[in-house]
Design an enzyme around this catalytic site. Sequence first.
Site, PDB file in Angstrom:
ATOM      1  N   HIS A 166       0.811  -1.334   0.008  1.00 41.32           N
ATOM      2  CA  HIS A 166      -0.285   0.102  -0.208  1.00 41.32           C
ATOM      3  C   HIS A 166       1.125   1.571  -0.243  1.00 41.32           C
ATOM      4  O   HIS A 166       0.329   2.475   0.075  1.00 41.32           O
ATOM      5  CB  HIS A 166      -0.636   0.226   1.229  1.00 41.32           C
ATOM      6  CG  HIS A 166      -0.560   0.510   2.520  1.00 41.32           C
ATOM      7  ND1 HIS A 166       0.171  -0.615   3.533  1.00 41.32           N
ATOM      8  CD2 HIS A 166      -0.321   1.792   3.152  1.00 41.32           C
ATOM      9  CE1 HIS A 166       0.483   0.331   4.542  1.00 41.32           C
ATOM     10  NE2 HIS A 166      -0.025   0.857   3.932  1.00 41.32           N
ATOM     11  N   ASP A 177       0.825  -7.188   1.546  1.00 42.93           N
ATOM     12  CA  ASP A 177       1.045  -5.906   1.653  1.00 42.93           C
ATOM     13  C   ASP A 177       2.036  -6.439   1.729  1.00 42.93           C
ATOM     14  O   ASP A 177       2.718  -5.768   3.032  1.00 42.93           O
ATOM     15  CB  ASP A 177       0.260  -5.683   3.317  1.00 42.93           C
ATOM     16  CG  ASP A 177       0.120  -3.730   3.003  1.00 42.93           C
ATOM     17  OD1 ASP A 177       0.343  -3.741   1.781  1.00 42.93           O
ATOM     18  OD2 ASP A 177      -0.162  -3.826   4.136  1.00 42.93           O
ATOM     19  N   SER A 210       4.900   2.273   7.883  1.00 41.84           N
ATOM     20  CA  SER A 210       4.026   1.886   7.021  1.00 41.84           C
ATOM     21  C   SER A 210       5.096   1.329   6.108  1.00 41.84           C
ATOM     22  O   SER A 210       5.698   2.031   5.055  1.00 41.84           O
ATOM     23  CB  SER A 210       2.539   1.946   6.146  1.00 41.84           C
ATOM     24  OG  SER A 210       1.415   2.247   6.961  1.00 41.84           O
TER      25      SER A 210
END
Length: 564
Positions: A78, A109, A191
């Site tokens: 992402h 992910d 992230s």
Amino acid sequence: MLRSTTTFLIAIAIFASSVSAQETPPTVPESVQQMEQARIDAIAKGSRCAVGVFGPQSQGGGSGVVISPDGYALSNYHVVEGNGPFMKCSMNDGVLYDAVIVGIDPVGDVALIKLLGRDDFPYATMSDSDVVEQGDDCFAVGNPFLLATNFQPTVTWGIVSGNHRYQYPSGTLLEYADCIQTDAAINPGNSGGPLFNGDGNLIGINGRGSFEKRGRVNVGVGYAISINQIKLFLDYLKSGRIVDHATIGATVATDDQGEVRVSNILESSDAWRRGLRYDDKVTSFAGRSIRTVNQFKNVLGVFPKGYRVPLSFERDGESMQTMVRLTGVHSTEKLIEMIEGPAVEAADPTQEKPATSSHPHADWYEARRGFTNYRFNKLHREQVWQQSVAAMGDFSKVTNRWRLKGVDSRKKAVQMVLSDDKSGIEIGRKTWVLDPETELSDQVLPENTGGLLIALHLWRNFLILGPEKFGDVSYFGSAPLEPGDPKYQIVVATRGTVESNFFFDSDSGVLAAIEVFPELDSDPCLLRLTDYRQDQEISVPTTFEYSSGLNSGSIEIETLEFLK
């Protein structure tokens, strides 16, 4: 007077003692100093290989970590989604590097990128995330809220709050299985960044936090994808493909007694062919005990498509053990469509996207439908093939018919004649010949072998033609044939309507096995090639071990001739 003087002198002594105490700092125990220095060293070690990830115009932002000296780095899917093939990456050496996308795992992910410009990048040491325990020290490194404008990452220290956590899918794809929970602050921008243990070794990739109901700030509950899961996928990601996770072809649910039972199963699945049925109690999967549905999903979620894993189940009080082959969560075309959109009719799948042609590193990217970056697939396919040629010799020099004679495991005489389009095998008094005018998938011969003759035919032709001429050939990744086996480098090839997997020894480069799928919903033919010997400057196997489902056998080769 004497009493007053004595009191005065005592006061002076106390004051002097107090001043002396203030001038002499307290002694810090050496063990505390060592612990502090170890933490400083671990943070420095981890920070050196952390990266900030930005779009091609330095927009947006996330984090990542370099895992090899040639610049391969991990991040979240992402984070890189929507950036296109190229991006910018900062490191704490103060340099902003160009980077290119390599492969993506949209379900897990995870994204693999490659930083360009050096071959001596500082990189993280990957640890064993299965030994991580609740209460262990850990720290996250990254670029939360894009604070690292000077390229110096933010470090947050905490503990492992839990391991082997399961997070339900987000939207239609993202699923965090078997992940690590930590109270080290993980905020937007972290992230894709690394989670290190107290020694500065990589145990996970940060990706999710409990933000949804509490605003976009950390509340002490963050999740990292375990590095052991990523290790299983790493070579798949290096293949430049869109990688899928695995399913067993069955679902499970908890019954009234709290036992995990099969609630649905596809009759086309390998699990069905291995004997699993509706309402069977699942007790163990991939070597881990199963007591809850989440435990089952946790274990299943760490495997890529194609792995074979042990399964234990019970029926009517009887325990059963088997091996099951995992298939993809999505069909190949469905996954591609979810990421790339519908195929454009009559479009050339190898046509390069023009937007990248002017980029200074345009030669690092090649577009092809179904691939994140086809350049890396060709690169690794060629590396595997060249290592194989170096190990076994150049078979393009022996293009005549091959005749092999030997004896099988039932002591029957065997003779094989293999050629470009018409191959045959004789076992005892029975003979089978491939008809070049008929599809290979319709000639699963001899019976009960899963297509042994097809496997032998493709073995010869692949070695002679090589990946460039054989058909549609791509690098798949690495995986063991059986649990406990070493990982083999896998090349997937399609010739006609038959798909085959070629397994090359990662160390020697020798072709170790071929797996042929004449019918996708049936047991394949697995042909193991062992006991190589030198023959006319090439190495050939002298033992063929074949199996399909519950059927198996072997052939010992005594002579090999290259006919005129």
